[in-house]
Design an enzyme around this catalytic site. Structure first.
Site, PDB file in Angstrom:
ATOM      1  N   SER A   1       0.807  -1.217   0.000  1.00 31.90           N
ATOM      2  CA  SER A   1       0.000   0.000   0.000  1.00 31.90           C
ATOM      3  C   SER A   1       0.837   1.262   0.000  1.00 31.90           C
ATOM      4  O   SER A   1       2.056   1.230   0.160  1.00 31.90           O
ATOM      5  CB  SER A   1      -0.951   0.009   1.196  1.00 31.90           C
ATOM      6  OG  SER A   1      -0.282   0.484   2.328  1.00 31.90           O
ATOM      7  N   GLY A   2       0.144   2.381  -0.165  1.00 25.72           N
ATOM      8  CA  GLY A   2       0.781   3.688  -0.193  1.00 25.72           C
ATOM      9  C   GLY A   2       0.857   4.322   1.187  1.00 25.72           C
ATOM     10  O   GLY A   2       1.365   5.438   1.333  1.00 25.72           O
ATOM     11  N   ASP A   3       0.336   3.640   2.202  1.00 26.38           N
ATOM     12  CA  ASP A   3       0.426   4.171   3.572  1.00 26.38           C
ATOM     13  C   ASP A   3       0.650   2.983   4.513  1.00 26.38           C
ATOM     14  O   ASP A   3       0.987   1.893   4.048  1.00 26.38           O
ATOM     15  CB  ASP A   3      -0.829   4.996   3.899  1.00 26.38           C
ATOM     16  CG  ASP A   3      -0.537   6.116   4.884  1.00 26.38           C
ATOM     17  OD1 ASP A   3       0.221   5.877   5.852  1.00 26.38           O
ATOM     18  OD2 ASP A   3      -1.064   7.236   4.716  1.00 26.38           O
ATOM     19  N   ASP A   4       0.471   3.184   5.817  1.00 26.68           N
ATOM     20  CA  ASP A   4       0.781   2.116   6.769  1.00 26.68           C
ATOM     21  C   ASP A   4      -0.015   0.843   6.452  1.00 26.68           C
ATOM     22  O   ASP A   4      -1.214   0.912   6.185  1.00 26.68           O
ATOM     23  CB  ASP A   4       0.461   2.585   8.183  1.00 26.68           C
ATOM     24  CG  ASP A   4       1.216   3.866   8.549  1.00 26.68           C
ATOM     25  OD1 ASP A   4       2.399   3.986   8.172  1.00 26.68           O
ATOM     26  OD2 ASP A   4       0.615   4.745   9.200  1.00 26.68           O
TER      27      ASP A   4
ATOM     28  N   SER B   1       5.512  -1.392   1.892  1.00 26.99           N
ATOM     29  CA  SER B   1       5.042  -0.010   1.899  1.00 26.99           C
ATOM     30  C   SER B   1       6.257   0.933   1.986  1.00 26.99           C
ATOM     31  O   SER B   1       6.667   1.333   3.073  1.00 26.99           O
ATOM     32  CB  SER B   1       4.099   0.221   3.080  1.00 26.99           C
ATOM     33  OG  SER B   1       3.625   1.549   3.035  1.00 26.99           O
TER      34      SER B   1
END
Ligand SMILES: *[C@@H]1O[C@H](CO)[C@@H](O)[C@H](O)[C@H]1NC(C)=O
Ligand SMILES: *[C@@H]1O[C@H](CO)[C@@H](O)[C@H](O)[C@H]1NC(C)=O
Ligand SMILES: *[C@@H]1O[C@H](CO)[C@@H](O)[C@H](O)[C@H]1NC(C)=O
Ligand SMILES: *[C@@H]1O[C@H](CO)[C@@H](O)[C@H](O)[C@H]1NC(C)=O
Ligand SMILES: *[C@@H]1O[C@H](CO)[C@@H](O)[C@H](O)[C@H]1NC(C)=O
Ligand SMILES: *[C@@H]1O[C@H](CO)[C@@H](O)[C@H](O)[C@H]1NC(C)=O
Ligand SMILES: *[C@@H]1O[C@H](CO)[C@@H](O)[C@H](O)[C@H]1NC(C)=O
Length: 467
Positions: free
Chosen positions: A254-257, A288
């Site tokens: 993903s692009g975040d946590d 990530s």
């Protein structure tokens, strides 16, 4: 299956070539029934198929009204053994819809729930009480694609069917600052208990993927969660003010946590005062590059305690189990236990930040200092690491009781860098390489603690159900 039976009935009545063919059909039907088995907190007495209610799986026709109507219809069985809705193979375009209690949404393999990009298909909801405002815009927020509130016993599962949030529309509006309401999440369940989300593939959420909030007794397992690594705020799983949660065997890019543990924001979270506690995360695999495998915070103003993370893996991820907080957050992050991590290509193995910034508004209390204490890490190997640790506590509010043991970090090339950068922290280490900072002195013979008891959510036995 009921379809097959009806078909069979017609054949028995109408055909004169029944004999052998019928027997074959019966055998095939029996084999199919046996084949479709799944594990769930509860099986259901009533079963419906989305197509029985006029849904169209062409990826173009909106099914929002159908989803809402069929689930409302099935809510009549809440106190009569519950109901299961089969989403069959096809592309089922829909806006936001609501779940009900004692209900299972079951996505077969090759079923795709496709999120609408038509904003009129997304009703608005008031902001969350523990946040005081929307994350993207101060006013309200869009209802999540799959939403539930005040429910008991709700399941979203299947044989690896897909939910596609078609997030690019929303990411574009976010980047251009065109949002007047906060983006929808993919799945949000509020004020509920007995929740299971399992065996699905979730892709391209508009924002966070899975957001249980003000809820308890939650099992999340066997999810594949995928979003571009540069997509904004596409957190994988965000347990928020939740008690008794198990997250296991998930694979998240993903692009975040990958997992973000939360409990409300500044004065709003302090006022609601609901911690996230008794959480276990195991056998997670995370990729990530710009975020954490597991973040604790930054919204932690209801408190975070008794979090256990076991046997997790991160590859090409910025940091592992990170604490994010700030002056004004109040509350605490305490009794955190991390055991067994395999890390490869990381910027930091250990990262704690006491100056995360990002406030709901200017009304936060500068005297509301978070208490960060009893943070335990043990049994970690890490390869191709840029910095071993960056641990920044808060001036006059140090992070204490940090324990790190049996950790072996291979740092990449640049030897001159400050490998352990520590300020305003206190704790101990044992058997850690490279050598930790002086604020974390060596204490021989000690392994950092990990609880011996079992969390109540680990005593929940899933039943084997069949369709
Ligand atoms: C639910 O759907 C069934 C089957 O379509 C229909 O017979 C029944 O009247 C509906 N019940 C309600 C309460 O809408
Ligand atoms: C879904 O639930 C929300 C919150 O209770 C409510 O505002 C909304 O009207 C519901 N939507 C439908 C279609 O029932
Ligand atoms: C849902 O539960 C919350 C917390 O108990 C309560 O404040 C709220 O009124 C309930 N909402 C509904 C629609 O029952
Ligand atoms: C589920 O589907 C995803 C996407 O196709 C795949 O990567 C994953 O391996 C599948 N999981 C299982 C258990 O088959
Ligand atoms: C669901 O996923 C779990 C792993 O979390 C796996 O053990 C199980 O076999 C899967 N069940 C089905 C029906 O795919
Ligand atoms: C090591 O990490 C760097 C980033 O710091 C990355 O560019 C490189 O590909 C990694 N090497 C290996 C062998 O994974
Ligand atoms: C070490 O951390 C401090 C405090 O966060 C920061 O200001 C400083 O730049 C860091 N030093 C290095 C060499 O990274």
């Amino acid at each position: 299956m009921s379809h097959n039976m009806n078909l069979l009935g017609h054949k028995l009545r109408n055909s004169n070539v029944i004999g052998v063919i019928s027997i074959i059909v019966i055998l095939v039907s029996v084999a199919e029934c046996r084949a479709v088995q799944y594990e769930a907190i509860n099986c259901r007495k009533h079963i419906a198929v989305l197509t029985d209610f006029g849904a169209v799986g062409d990826g173009k026709t909106s099914n929002t009204k159908v989803f809402n109507a069929v689930i409302k219809n099935l809510s009549q069985y809440e106190n009569d053994g519950g109901a299961l809705l089969v989403v069959p193979p096809g592309k089922w375009l829909t806006g936001s819809f609501n779940l009900t209690s004692h209900f299972t949404l079951f996505l077969q393999k090759d079923a795709v729930i496709l999120a609408s990009q038509d904003e009129s298909e997304w009703p608005s909801l008031p902001v969350l009480p523990s946040y005081g405002r929307g994350r993207d815009a101060p006013a309200g927020r869009f209802s999540s694609l799959i939403f539930g509130t005040n429910l008991t016993d709700v399941i979203i599962t299947g044989t690896n069917g897909t939910i596609d949030g078609q997030g690019s529309y929303w990411w574009g509006k976010f980047k251009k600052k065109e949002l007047t309401l906060t983006r929808p999440y993919m799945i949000e369940i509020m004020y509920s208990s007995e929740i299971q989300i399992s065996n699905l593939t979730l892709v391209n959420s508009p924002s966070w993927f899975v957001h249980p909030i003000y809820s308890s007794n939650i099992i999340i397992q066997g999810l594949t969660i995928l979003a571009p690594v540069d997509s904004p705020n596409t957190d994988g799983i965000d347990p928020d003010s939740c008690t008794n949660t198990k997250i296991q065997e998930c694979y998240i890019v993903s692009g975040d946590d990958c997992v973000a543990v939360k409990s409300g924001w500044d004065e709003y979270g302090i006022k609601v005062g609901m911690p996230t506690q008794h959480l276990i995360i195991r056998r997670l695999t995370c990729i990530s590059p710009d975020s954490a495998m597991i973040a604790l915070g930054s919204e932690m103003s209801g408190g975070i305690k008794d979090v256990r993370a076991e046997d997790n893996t991160a590859i090409n991820t910025e940091s592992a189990v990170r604490i994010k907080t700030a002056v004004g957050r109040g509350a605490y992050v305490k009794d955190i236990f991390v055991k067994g991590m395999t890390l490869k290509t990381m910027k930091y193995v250990f990262w704690m930040t006491g100056a995360y910034g990002s406030h709901a508004d200017s009304g936060f209390d500068p005297k509301a200092l978070p208490e960060i204490t009893r943070i335990n890490y043990r049994d970690i190997t890490a390869d191709n690491v840029t910095y071993a640790a960056r641990l920044d506590g808060i001036t006059n509010d140090p992070f204490t009781g940090i324990c790190i043991s049996n950790v072996h970090i291979k740092v990449s090339a640049a030897k001159k860098k400050l490998q352990w950068n520590c300020t305003n922290i206190a704790g101990v280490t044992n058997n850690v390489t490279p050598q930790p900072c002086s604020l974390l002195p060596q204490k021989e013979g000690q392994s950092c603690s990990y609880p011996k008891d079992i969390l109540p959510i680990d005593n929940v036995q899933l039943k084997t159900c069949s369709l």
